[in-house]
Design a protein around this motif. Structure first.
Motif, short mmCIF file in Angstrom:
data_model
loop_
_atom_site.label_atom_id
_atom_site.label_comp_id
_atom_site.label_asym_id
_atom_site.label_seq_id
_atom_site.Cartn_x
_atom_site.Cartn_y
_atom_site.Cartn_z
N HIS A 121 0.85 -1.19 0.00
CA HIS A 121 0.00 0.00 0.00
C HIS A 121 0.89 1.24 0.00
O HIS A 121 0.56 2.24 -0.64
CB HIS A 121 -0.90 0.00 1.23
CG HIS A 121 -1.71 1.25 1.40
ND1 HIS A 121 -2.56 1.72 0.42
CD2 HIS A 121 -1.77 2.14 2.41
CE1 HIS A 121 -3.12 2.85 0.83
NE2 HIS A 121 -2.65 3.12 2.02
N GLN A 122 1.99 1.16 0.72
CA GLN A 122 3.03 2.19 0.68
C GLN A 122 4.38 1.52 0.44
O GLN A 122 4.59 0.37 0.85
CB GLN A 122 3.09 2.97 2.00
CG GLN A 122 1.77 3.56 2.46
CD GLN A 122 1.22 4.62 1.53
OE1 GLN A 122 1.90 5.07 0.61
NE2 GLN A 122 -0.01 5.02 1.75
N TYR A 123 5.26 2.26 -0.23
CA TYR A 123 6.65 1.84 -0.32
C TYR A 123 7.47 2.89 0.43
O TYR A 123 7.61 4.02 -0.03
CB TYR A 123 7.13 1.74 -1.77
CG TYR A 123 8.53 1.16 -1.88
CD1 TYR A 123 8.70 -0.19 -2.13
CD2 TYR A 123 9.66 1.95 -1.70
CE1 TYR A 123 9.98 -0.75 -2.21
CE2 TYR A 123 10.93 1.41 -1.77
CZ TYR A 123 11.09 0.07 -2.01
OH TYR A 123 12.35 -0.47 -2.07
N CYS A 124 7.99 2.50 1.59
CA CYS A 124 8.67 3.45 2.47
C CYS A 124 10.15 3.11 2.61
O CYS A 124 10.50 1.94 2.83
CB CYS A 124 8.02 3.48 3.84
SG CYS A 124 6.36 4.21 3.83
N ILE A 125 10.97 4.12 2.48
CA ILE A 125 12.40 3.98 2.74
C ILE A 125 12.72 4.72 4.04
O ILE A 125 11.92 5.50 4.53
CB ILE A 125 13.24 4.55 1.57
CG1 ILE A 125 12.88 6.03 1.33
CG2 ILE A 125 13.03 3.72 0.32
CD1 ILE A 125 13.75 6.71 0.28
N GLU A 126 13.91 4.44 4.57
CA GLU A 126 14.37 5.12 5.79
C GLU A 126 15.72 5.75 5.53
O GLU A 126 16.60 5.13 4.93
CB GLU A 126 14.50 4.10 6.93
CG GLU A 126 13.54 4.32 8.08
CD GLU A 126 13.94 3.49 9.29
OE1 GLU A 126 14.81 3.94 10.06
OE2 GLU A 126 13.38 2.39 9.46
N LEU A 127 15.87 6.98 5.99
CA LEU A 127 17.18 7.64 5.88
C LEU A 127 17.25 8.79 6.87
O LEU A 127 16.22 9.35 7.29
CB LEU A 127 17.43 8.15 4.46
CG LEU A 127 16.61 9.34 3.94
CD1 LEU A 127 17.34 9.96 2.74
CD2 LEU A 127 15.21 8.93 3.53
N ASP A 128 18.49 9.18 7.23
CA ASP A 128 18.69 10.27 8.18
C ASP A 128 18.21 11.60 7.62
O ASP A 128 17.60 12.40 8.33
CB ASP A 128 20.18 10.39 8.55
CG ASP A 128 20.66 9.22 9.40
OD1 ASP A 128 19.82 8.65 10.14
OD2 ASP A 128 21.84 8.87 9.33
N ARG A 129 18.49 11.85 6.35
CA ARG A 129 18.20 13.16 5.75
C ARG A 129 16.85 13.13 5.04
O ARG A 129 16.71 13.61 3.91
CB ARG A 129 19.34 13.54 4.81
CG ARG A 129 20.70 13.45 5.50
CD ARG A 129 21.85 13.83 4.60
NE ARG A 129 21.92 15.27 4.44
CZ ARG A 129 23.03 15.91 4.02
NH1 ARG A 129 24.11 15.21 3.75
NH2 ARG A 129 23.03 17.21 3.88
N ARG A 130 15.87 12.57 5.73
CA ARG A 130 14.53 12.39 5.17
C ARG A 130 13.92 13.69 4.66
O ARG A 130 13.43 13.77 3.54
CB ARG A 130 13.65 11.73 6.23
CG ARG A 130 12.24 11.35 5.80
CD ARG A 130 11.18 12.35 6.12
NE ARG A 130 11.16 12.90 7.45
CZ ARG A 130 10.60 12.31 8.52
NH1 ARG A 130 10.06 11.13 8.42
NH2 ARG A 130 10.61 12.94 9.69
N ASP A 131 13.92 14.72 5.50
CA ASP A 131 13.25 15.97 5.14
C ASP A 131 13.94 16.66 3.96
O ASP A 131 13.28 17.28 3.12
CB ASP A 131 13.19 16.90 6.34
CG ASP A 131 12.31 16.34 7.46
OD1 ASP A 131 11.49 15.44 7.16
OD2 ASP A 131 12.44 16.78 8.61
N GLU A 132 15.25 16.54 3.90
CA GLU A 132 15.99 17.14 2.77
C GLU A 132 15.65 16.42 1.47
O GLU A 132 15.47 17.06 0.42
CB GLU A 132 17.49 17.07 3.04
CG GLU A 132 17.95 17.92 4.21
CD GLU A 132 19.42 17.69 4.51
OE1 GLU A 132 20.24 17.87 3.58
OE2 GLU A 132 19.74 17.32 5.65
N LEU A 133 15.54 15.09 1.52
CA LEU A 133 15.18 14.34 0.32
C LEU A 133 13.75 14.67 -0.11
O LEU A 133 13.48 14.84 -1.31
CB LEU A 133 15.32 12.84 0.56
CG LEU A 133 14.82 11.93 -0.58
CD1 LEU A 133 15.55 12.26 -1.89
CD2 LEU A 133 15.00 10.46 -0.22
N ALA A 134 12.84 14.78 0.85
CA ALA A 134 11.45 15.12 0.52
C ALA A 134 11.37 16.46 -0.20
O ALA A 134 10.62 16.61 -1.17
CB ALA A 134 10.61 15.14 1.79
#
Length: 373
Positions: free
Chosen positions: A284-297
């Protein structure tokens, strides 16, 4: 550059199934039967059969499905219901709505679902039920959870609102525990054109109880055995869902293929979804994890690509649950995930061109900025 890429493209899906949808909708309009009619009954039978349950009860939405399930088990003041803090708010909200106390346990680091080995520690004499969430379409560890529930005589409610069609050890979610709850919100893997939901169960008494409760506690018109609510699945939404149910397995296959391509081609430093042995994922979702999440968004947004955070604040830190006296640090795995998780676009009609653009944008960001996952 490709056109803007949304998280979900419902218009493209509509183009594929417009003709059969209009035929089903026209049948409802011509019938003059708009609430608790034949389309709804047929959908209840088909969804129950699809998940492998004996009974299906159409309701107004997934939140009501959860609340009605708790009410059907007479969960109320003085009772405790254990669930995960890493989920959509409705999971915990409905526990509070029936007057019971939500009790949270942390999640598995790899799957984001309830950690069964922490579940047993949270059980008290007041525990009456457990709401297990199959988050993002990934099955929870039902084998261990059911074993614990049986030992302590607890009801198991599956919040399968994101997981229709998902299997765990050969059984589909919604028919493994005592009650299954589904949401047919438009963006779900099986989505209506408005709010809609379903409850599934193998317990005849639960089926009978929820059918009364969803209709103001009434079985016979104007005669009310108990206090219920107005939560009936209307015929137009049932008609739409009957058509879309026909395409569901094809759409789920597409989601899995899109997820496979993401997993194989996204930068190796990223934490990607895992599929545990015997526990399927329908994405239903494809979620990744990373430290710089907000910057990537932000980078994705600037290049015309949508993304979403599921979920930025775990339930135990929500203001609405302040009265439970949880604090930051109580559930470190859930808290860490909420700070690092990012959902990428995934829907059955996502094109190769657009997915390639998403992958290239994410990988370029990681290569330019680094990532310590």
């Amino acid at each position: 550059m490709p056109d803007r890429i949304p998280m979900v493209d419902l218009k493209e899906e509509l183009r594929l199934i417009r003709t059969p949808l209009l035929e089903e909708i026209t049948e409802v309009l011509d019938s003059g039967d708009y609430i608790l009619g034949e389309k709804g009954k047929k959908l209840e039978e088909m969804v129950a059969g699809y998940v492998g349950a004996s009974y299906g009860i159409g309701v107004a939405n997934g939140t009501d499905a959860l609340q009605l399930s708790l009410a059907s088990l007479n969960v109320g003041p003085g009772d405790e219901v254990i669930t995960t803090p890493f989920t959509f708010f409705a999971t915990g909200e409905t526990i509070a709505q029936v007057g019971a106390k939500p009790v949270f346990v942390d999640i598995e680091e790899e799957t984001y679902n309830m950690d069964p080995f922490k579940l047993e520690e949270a059980i008290t004499p007041n525990t009456k039920a457990v709401i297990v969430v199959h988050l993002y379409g990934k099955a929870a560890n039902m084998k261990e959870i059911m074993k614990i529930a049986k030992a302590h005589h607890l009801w198991i409610i599956e919040d399968a609102c994101q997981a229709i069609g998902t299997e765990a050890d050969g059984k589909r979610t919604g028919a493994i525990g005592d009650i299954g709850c589904f949401s047919f919100f438009p963006s779900k893997n099986l989505g209506a054109f408005g709010d809609a939901g379903m409850v599934t169960t193998n317990h005849k008494k639960v089926d009978e109880r929820i059918k009364k409760l969803r209709n103001h506690g009434s079985e016979t018109k104007y005669c009310h055995d108990s206090i219920g609510m107005n939560s009936r699945l209307d015929e137009l939404q049932a008609a739409i869902l009957l058509v879309k149910l026909y395409y569901l397995d094809v759409f789920l296959h597409n989601r899995k293929e899109i997820a496979r391509k993401y997993t194989e081609n996204l930068h190796p430093s990223l934490k990607k979804p895992c599929v545990a042995t015997g526990r399927e994922h329908t994405f239903h979702q494809y979620c990744i994890e990373l430290d710089r999440r907000d910057e990537l968004a932000l980078e994705l947004k600037n290049t015309g690509i949508a993304s979403a955070i599921y979920y930025p604040v775990p339930l135990h830190l929500q203001k609405a649950f302040h009265y439970l006296s949880y604090k930051k640090g109580d559930f470190p795995v859930a808290e860490k995930a909420s700070e690092r998780i990012l959902g990428l676009p995934i829907f059955p009609m996502l094109t190769y061109e657009n997915q390639n653009h998403i992958i290239a944008t994410v990988n370029k960001f990681i290569e330019n900025n680094g990532e310590n996952s």
